[in-house]
Write a protein that holds these residues in place. Structure first.
Motif, PDB file in Angstrom:
ATOM      1  N   UNK A  88      14.540  -1.183 -17.183  1.00 35.48           N
ATOM      2  CA  UNK A  88      13.303  -0.300 -16.473  1.00 35.48           C
ATOM      3  C   UNK A  88      12.852  -0.884 -15.589  1.00 35.48           C
ATOM      4  N   UNK A  89      13.487  -0.429 -14.388  1.00 34.99           N
ATOM      5  CA  UNK A  89      13.154  -1.012 -12.989  1.00 34.99           C
ATOM      6  C   UNK A  89      11.454  -0.855 -12.705  1.00 34.99           C
TER       7      UNK A  89
ATOM      8  N   UNK B  81      23.952   1.802 -11.767  1.00 38.07           N
ATOM      9  CA  UNK B  81      23.590   3.281 -11.620  1.00 38.07           C
ATOM     10  C   UNK B  81      21.934   3.297 -11.802  1.00 38.07           C
ATOM     11  N   UNK B  82      21.330   3.950 -10.861  1.00 36.40           N
ATOM     12  CA  UNK B  82      20.031   4.032 -10.716  1.00 36.40           C
ATOM     13  C   UNK B  82      19.452   5.548 -10.441  1.00 36.40           C
ATOM     14  N   UNK B  83      18.285   5.376 -10.066  1.00 39.87           N
ATOM     15  CA  UNK B  83      17.444   6.587  -9.547  1.00 39.87           C
ATOM     16  C   UNK B  83      17.134   6.328  -8.349  1.00 39.87           C
ATOM     17  N   UNK B  84      17.315   7.465  -7.319  1.00 40.85           N
ATOM     18  CA  UNK B  84      17.040   7.139  -5.746  1.00 40.85           C
ATOM     19  C   UNK B  84      15.357   6.388  -5.611  1.00 40.85           C
ATOM     20  N   UNK B  85      14.479   6.664  -6.371  1.00 44.36           N
ATOM     21  CA  UNK B  85      13.306   6.520  -6.278  1.00 44.36           C
ATOM     22  C   UNK B  85      13.077   5.217  -6.616  1.00 44.36           C
ATOM     23  N   UNK B  86      13.948   4.460  -7.368  1.00 44.68           N
ATOM     24  CA  UNK B  86      13.910   3.134  -7.788  1.00 44.68           C
ATOM     25  C   UNK B  86      15.150   2.083  -7.331  1.00 44.68           C
ATOM     26  N   UNK B  87      15.958   2.727  -6.295  1.00 45.84           N
ATOM     27  CA  UNK B  87      17.090   1.888  -5.652  1.00 45.84           C
ATOM     28  C   UNK B  87      16.544   0.911  -5.053  1.00 45.84           C
ATOM     29  N   UNK B  88      15.328   0.744  -4.293  1.00 45.95           N
ATOM     30  CA  UNK B  88      14.934  -0.324  -3.476  1.00 45.95           C
ATOM     31  C   UNK B  88      14.743  -1.422  -4.665  1.00 45.95           C
ATOM     32  N   UNK B  89      14.425  -1.289  -5.677  1.00 48.48           N
ATOM     33  CA  UNK B  89      14.229  -2.463  -6.651  1.00 48.48           C
ATOM     34  C   UNK B  89      15.367  -3.046  -7.166  1.00 48.48           C
ATOM     35  N   UNK B  90      16.486  -2.581  -6.980  1.00 47.97           N
ATOM     36  CA  UNK B  90      17.826  -3.066  -7.314  1.00 47.97           C
ATOM     37  C   UNK B  90      18.229  -4.245  -6.628  1.00 47.97           C
ATOM     38  N   UNK B  91      18.250  -5.445  -6.948  1.00 39.22           N
ATOM     39  CA  UNK B  91      18.653  -6.789  -6.221  1.00 39.22           C
ATOM     40  C   UNK B  91      19.960  -6.487  -5.414  1.00 39.22           C
ATOM     41  N   UNK B  92      19.867  -6.900  -4.136  1.00 37.41           N
ATOM     42  CA  UNK B  92      21.355  -6.901  -3.592  1.00 37.41           C
ATOM     43  C   UNK B  92      22.243  -8.037  -4.306  1.00 37.41           C
ATOM     44  N   UNK B  93      23.455  -7.660  -4.286  1.00 35.56           N
ATOM     45  CA  UNK B  93      24.465  -8.496  -4.824  1.00 35.56           C
ATOM     46  C   UNK B  93      25.967  -8.384  -4.466  1.00 35.56           C
ATOM     47  N   UNK B  94      26.695  -9.419  -3.905  1.00 35.57           N
ATOM     48  CA  UNK B  94      27.937  -9.215  -3.356  1.00 35.57           C
ATOM     49  C   UNK B  94      28.890  -8.453  -4.385  1.00 35.57           C
ATOM     50  N   UNK B  95      29.529  -7.451  -3.883  1.00 35.70           N
ATOM     51  CA  UNK B  95      30.773  -6.958  -4.671  1.00 35.70           C
ATOM     52  C   UNK B  95      29.981  -5.854  -5.664  1.00 35.70           C
TER      53      UNK B  95
ATOM     54  N   UNK C 187      13.395   1.882 -22.266  1.00 34.10           N
ATOM     55  CA  UNK C 187      14.977   1.939 -22.417  1.00 34.10           C
ATOM     56  C   UNK C 187      15.645   0.683 -22.376  1.00 34.10           C
ATOM     57  N   UNK C 188      15.025  -0.350 -22.308  1.00 32.88           N
ATOM     58  CA  UNK C 188      15.507  -1.996 -22.465  1.00 32.88           C
ATOM     59  C   UNK C 188      15.277  -2.279 -23.907  1.00 32.88           C
ATOM     60  N   UNK C 189      14.701  -1.527 -24.803  1.00 35.03           N
ATOM     61  CA  UNK C 189      14.379  -2.036 -26.040  1.00 35.03           C
ATOM     62  C   UNK C 189      15.519  -1.050 -26.986  1.00 35.03           C
ATOM     63  N   UNK C 190      16.177  -1.929 -27.874  1.00 38.12           N
ATOM     64  CA  UNK C 190      17.258  -1.292 -28.628  1.00 38.12           C
ATOM     65  C   UNK C 190      16.807  -0.151 -29.516  1.00 38.12           C
TER      66      UNK C 190
ATOM     67  N   UNK D 131       6.373  -4.959 -23.178  1.00 35.25           N
ATOM     68  CA  UNK D 131       7.141  -3.707 -22.845  1.00 35.25           C
ATOM     69  C   UNK D 131       7.608  -3.081 -23.783  1.00 35.25           C
ATOM     70  N   UNK D 132       8.105  -3.705 -24.674  1.00 33.90           N
ATOM     71  CA  UNK D 132       8.579  -2.907 -25.939  1.00 33.90           C
ATOM     72  C   UNK D 132       7.901  -2.214 -26.767  1.00 33.90           C
ATOM     73  N   UNK D 133       6.520  -2.116 -26.583  1.00 31.34           N
ATOM     74  CA  UNK D 133       5.553  -2.015 -27.615  1.00 31.34           C
ATOM     75  C   UNK D 133       5.464  -2.611 -28.812  1.00 31.34           C
ATOM     76  N   UNK D 134       5.377  -3.994 -28.698  1.00 25.56           N
ATOM     77  CA  UNK D 134       5.042  -4.812 -29.810  1.00 25.56           C
ATOM     78  C   UNK D 134       3.814  -5.348 -29.454  1.00 25.56           C
ATOM     79  N   UNK D 135       3.222  -6.086 -30.498  1.00 29.13           N
ATOM     80  CA  UNK D 135       2.031  -6.963 -30.090  1.00 29.13           C
ATOM     81  C   UNK D 135       2.554  -8.182 -29.162  1.00 29.13           C
ATOM     82  N   UNK D 136       1.721  -8.349 -28.283  1.00 29.92           N
ATOM     83  CA  UNK D 136       2.003  -9.431 -27.322  1.00 29.92           C
ATOM     84  C   UNK D 136       1.243 -10.699 -27.926  1.00 29.92           C
TER      85      UNK D 136
END
Length: 541
Positions: free
Chosen positions: A135-136, A157-171, A253-256, A520-525
């Motif tokens: 989850x960006x 693969x991302x959403x245009x509104x969140x593409x700026x949060x994807x780190x730049x990486x070679x290749x 979405x990052x939680x199984x 972020x996964x909905x468990x007690x912190x």
């Protein structure tokens, strides 16, 4: 001739892997008496069930072909049909194939809840790769960079509104799914036309989930198509989902467990109700709800007349919460770490049940209660739960040392089979269900005595009016507990623990809060609670 145990009182019979049909046999069982040996075999075996598909996307494609106009998902007023989802995903899969994505690869899915997220997820599966969801809006950039490095993903693969949060990486190629024309990519729906094979093997990855890790560094767990199909396409993991049902998608979405929501809905032809900011609204409009107990405790079941089936997992469930929902809906209490594919035990709970348990092994899975030397324990003794069978995942990506530490050859299913150390403590009840008794890493020493933190919280959650409770270790002499809601009396709660448990289990303080902090996964912190406990104690009890 190997021993093949028989069914007892309707429970699982021979402990077998569904694919290999291997009978349970091990000289380790000789240390048990004949009665305990029989029950150890019988209780520990999930029923043997045939699985109709070995690749997740095949189940989804079947519904797209049969009911192309049925609504696959809705989100904030936008909908997509199964036919359109399959067509758009097929075109994007062809694009991925031309970018060099092959079976066995990983493709990052760095986005937020949306319909384009679902298109991207299905496209990755159609291309033969495993999706890596993050989850960006939540994941820090350092974590995303770590995941790209570990997975060696060449496409994000991302959403245009969140593409700026994807780190730049070679290749690494970044594609905004929502900006791609619906027919872009060429090829045909269903299967991409590309260079090289696109069909994954059942043993190839379906998704890679990153767990928190004991060192703070996320560990990537590769979960295969065969793992996922075994849970989602057999009962009770299928949750009775059928075409026309509405399944709430409320978890990260990052939680199984979000994979249970998303793939569980799409594999059975249901409509996925992807939430916006209002979790309760999505739940009220759904027939099927999958949640952690912490998330579920924020929702009033009396406002959810439509909900037919509820499944919880991820952390211990308070009995009062289970009873309240079980009076209105079919209620499943499950347990299992990411490494055993979402859950590998489930109980169908009713308010009349003698106890709330985590149930029995799900189909084609096994559970063993073992001592510290990995030897089987007699029925009723507490030990560590190890998991075997079809749900055991493929291990930690790029971390063979940790894989060797947590996964081991399965001496009960025999050569070629692996079991996983869950670090959950449990014991068998006389009628063959598992009681969850906390985690080995939740066992602490207080004044020289061993204390299970969840046992303290369980006493607090049994109090009238208590919704949730959590207990943390402050120092070597003191525990601190937290309860909700804020109207509860901390002193009365502390007195209840004193009446039920030994003196060294009694918390130095019980703080009543309006709500417990969540991860972020909905468990007690619990990390946040310990920091709060330290702050309220002024750095010392």
């Amino acid at each position: 001739m190997p021993l093949v145990p028989q069914d007892t009182a309707g429970r699982a019979g021979a402990l077998r892997d569904a694919a290999a049909g291997t009978a349970w046999r091990s000289p380790l069982l000789d240390r048990l008496g004949s009665h305990d040996r029989h029950l150890f075999q019988t209780f520990g075996s999930g029923p043997r069930r045939a699985v109709p598909h070995t690749r997740v996307h095949h189940a989804i494609e079947r519904h797209a072909a049969a009911r192309p106009r049925a609504v696959a998902a809705e989100h904030l007023g936008e909908t997509i049909t199964y036919g359109e989802l399959d067509r758009r995903a097929g075109h994007l899969a062809a694009r991925l194939a031309r970018l060099g994505v092959r079976p066995g690869d990983r493709v990052a899915l760095f986005t937020r809840r949306s319909i384009p997220m679902l298109v991207g997820l299905l496209a990755i599966l159609k291309a033969g790769a495993a999706y890596v969801p993050q989850d960006t809006g939540i994941a820090p950039a350092a974590q995303l960079r770590h995941i790209l490095r570990v997975t060696r993903a060449r496409v994000v693969l991302t959403h245009s509104a969140h593409a700026h949060r994807v780190p730049a990486a070679d290749g690494v190629t970044v594609l905004a799914v929502d900006e791609l024309p619906p027919g872009s990519g060429g090829g045909t729906p269903g299967r991409p036309r590309g260079t090289g094979p696109a069909e994954p093997a059942p043993e190839d990855g379906c998704y890679v989930l990153f767990t928190s890790g004991t060192t703070g560094t996320p560990n990537g767990v590769t979960v295969t198509h065969a793992n996922v199909c075994n849970l989602l396409l057999t009962r009770p993991g299928s949750l009775g989902i059928r075409p026309g049902d509405r399944v709430a998608q409320i978890l990260s979405i990052a939680f199984d467990m979000a994979s249970w929501e998303i793939l569980g809905a799409l594999c059975h032809g249901a409509t996925l109700v992807v939430r916006g900011r209002d979790i309760a609204a999505a739940v009220r409009g759904a027939d099927i709800v999958i949640a952690t107990p912490t998330v579920l405790s924020t929702i009033d079941p009396d406002t959810c007349d439509r909900v037919r089936t509820v499944a919880v997992a991820g952390e211990p469930c308070p009995r009062a919460l289970a009873d309240r929902w079980a009076r209105r809906a079919v209620f499943h209490n499950g347990c299992g770490p990411t490494e055993t594919t979402i859950v590998n035990t489930m109980q169908l709970h009713t308010p009349a049940a003698a106890r709330l348990t985590i149930g029995r092994p799900t189909p084609n899975n096994t559970v063993y209660v073992l001592d510290e030397h990995r030897r089987p324990l007699p029925i009723g003794e507490t030990g560590e739960m190890w998991a075997g069978g079809a749900g055991v995942s493929a291990g930690y990506l790029g971390n063979p040392e940790l894989t060797a530490e947590r996964y081991a050859p399965d001496p009960f299913l025999g050569p070629g089979h692996t079991m996983f150390r869950t670090r959950d403590l449990g014991r068998w009840t006389p009628d063959g269900e598992l009681e969850h008794l906390g985690r080995t890493d939740d066992q602490v020493k207080i004044r020289g005595f061993r204390v299970e933190l969840d046992s303290v919280s369980a006493v607090l959650e049994s109090l009238d009016g208590c919704v949730r409770a959590a207990t943390v270790k402050l120092d070597d002499r003191h525990l601190v507990s937290f309860v909700t809601p804020a109207t509860l009396s901390g002193e009365a709660a502390r007195a209840a623990v004193a009446a039920a448990l030994p003196y060294y289990c009694v918390p130095a303080a019980v703080h009543a809060l309006e709500a417990l902090p969540q991860t972020s996964r909905g468990k007690i912190d619990k990390a946040a609670l310990r920091a709060l406990a330290m702050a309220r104690a002024g750095g010392a009890p």
